[in-house]
Design a protein around this motif. Structure first.
Motif, PDB file in Angstrom:
ATOM      1  N   LEU A   3       0.205  15.804   2.307  1.00  0.00           N
ATOM      2  CA  LEU A   3      -0.816  15.059   1.582  1.00  0.00           C
ATOM      3  C   LEU A   3      -1.056  13.712   2.231  1.00  0.00           C
ATOM      4  CD1 LEU A   3       0.698  16.970  -0.579  1.00  0.00           C
ATOM      5  CD2 LEU A   3      -0.239  15.420  -2.290  1.00  0.00           C
ATOM      6  N   LEU A   4      -2.287  13.226   2.108  1.00  0.00           N
ATOM      7  CA  LEU A   4      -2.588  11.835   2.428  1.00  0.00           C
ATOM      8  C   LEU A   4      -2.954  11.146   1.128  1.00  0.00           C
ATOM      9  CD1 LEU A   4      -3.031   9.499   4.376  1.00  0.00           C
ATOM     10  CD2 LEU A   4      -5.415  10.227   4.594  1.00  0.00           C
ATOM     11  N   LEU A   5      -2.177  10.143   0.745  1.00  0.00           N
ATOM     12  CA  LEU A   5      -2.432   9.361  -0.455  1.00  0.00           C
ATOM     13  C   LEU A   5      -3.072   8.041  -0.058  1.00  0.00           C
ATOM     14  CD1 LEU A   5      -2.081   8.667  -3.492  1.00  0.00           C
ATOM     15  CD2 LEU A   5       0.213   7.817  -2.902  1.00  0.00           C
ATOM     16  N   VAL A   6      -4.245   7.759  -0.621  1.00  0.00           N
ATOM     17  CA  VAL A   6      -4.929   6.489  -0.391  1.00  0.00           C
ATOM     18  C   VAL A   6      -4.890   5.726  -1.709  1.00  0.00           C
ATOM     19  CG1 VAL A   6      -7.005   5.364   0.480  1.00  0.00           C
ATOM     20  CG2 VAL A   6      -6.439   7.687   1.236  1.00  0.00           C
ATOM     21  N   GLU A   7      -3.962   4.778  -1.803  1.00  0.00           N
ATOM     22  CA  GLU A   7      -3.672   4.100  -3.075  1.00  0.00           C
ATOM     23  C   GLU A   7      -3.091   2.718  -2.766  1.00  0.00           C
ATOM     24  OE1 GLU A   7      -3.200   2.678  -6.422  1.00  0.00           O
ATOM     25  OE2 GLU A   7      -3.774   4.798  -6.648  1.00  0.00           O
ATOM     26  N   ALA A  29       1.150   7.743   3.041  1.00  0.00           N
ATOM     27  CA  ALA A  29       0.500   6.838   2.093  1.00  0.00           C
ATOM     28  C   ALA A  29      -0.088   5.645   2.815  1.00  0.00           C
ATOM     29  CB  ALA A  29       1.496   6.372   1.028  1.00  0.00           C
ATOM     30  N   VAL A  30      -1.335   5.330   2.512  1.00  0.00           N
ATOM     31  CA  VAL A  30      -2.012   4.145   3.040  1.00  0.00           C
ATOM     32  C   VAL A  30      -2.679   3.432   1.875  1.00  0.00           C
ATOM     33  CG1 VAL A  30      -2.385   5.168   5.313  1.00  0.00           C
ATOM     34  CG2 VAL A  30      -4.131   5.438   3.553  1.00  0.00           C
ATOM     35  N   GLY A  31      -3.021   2.138   2.092  1.00  0.00           N
ATOM     36  CA  GLY A  31      -3.553   1.353   0.985  1.00  0.00           C
ATOM     37  C   GLY A  31      -4.956   0.843   1.183  1.00  0.00           C
ATOM     38  N   SER A  32      -5.670   1.351   2.203  1.00  0.00           N
ATOM     39  CA  SER A  32      -7.032   0.869   2.441  1.00  0.00           C
ATOM     40  C   SER A  32      -7.887   1.973   3.043  1.00  0.00           C
ATOM     41  CB  SER A  32      -7.018  -0.332   3.389  1.00  0.00           C
ATOM     42  OG  SER A  32      -6.636   0.075   4.693  1.00  0.00           O
ATOM     43  N   LEU A  54     -10.286   0.211  -3.974  1.00  0.00           N
ATOM     44  CA  LEU A  54      -9.413  -0.170  -2.867  1.00  0.00           C
ATOM     45  C   LEU A  54      -9.788  -1.547  -2.346  1.00  0.00           C
ATOM     46  CD1 LEU A  54      -9.498   3.332  -1.229  1.00  0.00           C
ATOM     47  CD2 LEU A  54      -7.461   2.258  -2.220  1.00  0.00           C
ATOM     48  N   PRO A  55      -8.890  -2.250  -1.657  1.00  0.00           N
ATOM     49  CA  PRO A  55      -9.151  -3.633  -1.237  1.00  0.00           C
ATOM     50  C   PRO A  55     -10.384  -3.799  -0.358  1.00  0.00           C
ATOM     51  CG  PRO A  55      -6.836  -3.090  -0.971  1.00  0.00           C
ATOM     52  CD  PRO A  55      -7.531  -1.818  -1.305  1.00  0.00           C
TER      53      PRO A  55
END
Length: 225
Positions: A3-7, A29-32, A54-55
């Motif tokens: 999975l790729l989680l964008v959170e 997991a990435v945040g942007s 997202l930011p």
């Protein structure tokens, strides 16, 4: 399944990582949005879990980009925006499912499994080696029908070796496959996982052994009945 989680919530990210690892899957997991685009370029993921707020923008924009580019990666939106209009907008933009926060981790995993089935992940054949069977749909490793309890990393290692049974799999390939985004698996960690899995197979016994091919990698070799 990967999975790729964008959170951008660190707390939720850690909770979802724990749930996903417990299910025997891998998660990056990435945040942007920018980091998500870079991660998606690898083409290694089976499912996208996408937050909207997202930011650096709205996750809807990324989803529209993917669909416009012909990318059909199954996508689950997870967001605090759970009103009807937001759900409609997400689904119309190309999401396959929509889950409003807060949610129960069991429901999250169930929705991931459903999307994996829809996306073809569960259609993958059951793998076999000796007395072992591995079902990619459930991440269950069994010996003569009895489940072999394993930590997530060793379960994933078993799957990788069983996909190339009686063939050498390089250390580099295993390290890459078992690594997560920006968290590279060390050679020592791989060797420890192999050692533990080798011992577990001997205890069962599995009818297959993990052999070290010096300087190259490992091979899961089936034994004669």
């Amino acid at each position: 399944m990967r999975l790729l989680l964008v959170e951008d919530s660190d707390r939720l990210t850690e909770l979802l990582k724990e749930s996903v690892h417990g299910a025997g899957w891998r998660i990056d997991a990435v945040g942007s949005l920018e980091d998500a685009r870079n991660a998606l370029a690898s083409g290694e993921h089976d499912l996208l879990v996408l937050d909207l707020g997202l930011p650096d923008g709205n996750g809807i924009d990324l989803l529209k980009e993917l669909r416009a580019g012909g990318v059909s990666l199954p996508t689950l939106i997870v967001t605090a925006m759970g009103d009807v209009e937001s759900r409609i907008a997400g689904l119309d933009a190309g999401a396959d499912d929509y889950l409003a926060k807060p949610f129960h981790h069991r429901e999250f995993l169930a929705r991931c499994r459903a999307l994996a089935r829809r996306g073809g992940t569960s259609a993958a054949p059951v793998l076999s080696a000796g007395r072992l069977r591995y079902d990619p749909a459930t991440a269950a490793l069994t010996c003569d029908g009895t489940v072999i309890p394993l930590p997530p990393r060793e379960r994933q290692l078993a799957e990788l070796l069983m996909r190339d049974v009686d063939r050498v799999v390089s250390k580099r390939r295993l390290e890459s496959a078992l690594s997560e985004y920006e968290e590279i698996l060390s050679t020592n960690a791989l060797e420890l996982a192999v050692s533990r899995l080798r011992k577990r197979f001997a205890e069962v016994p599995a009818g297959a052994v993990i052999e070290t091919v010096r300087g190259i990698g490992y091979m899961l070799r089936t034994l004669a009945p």
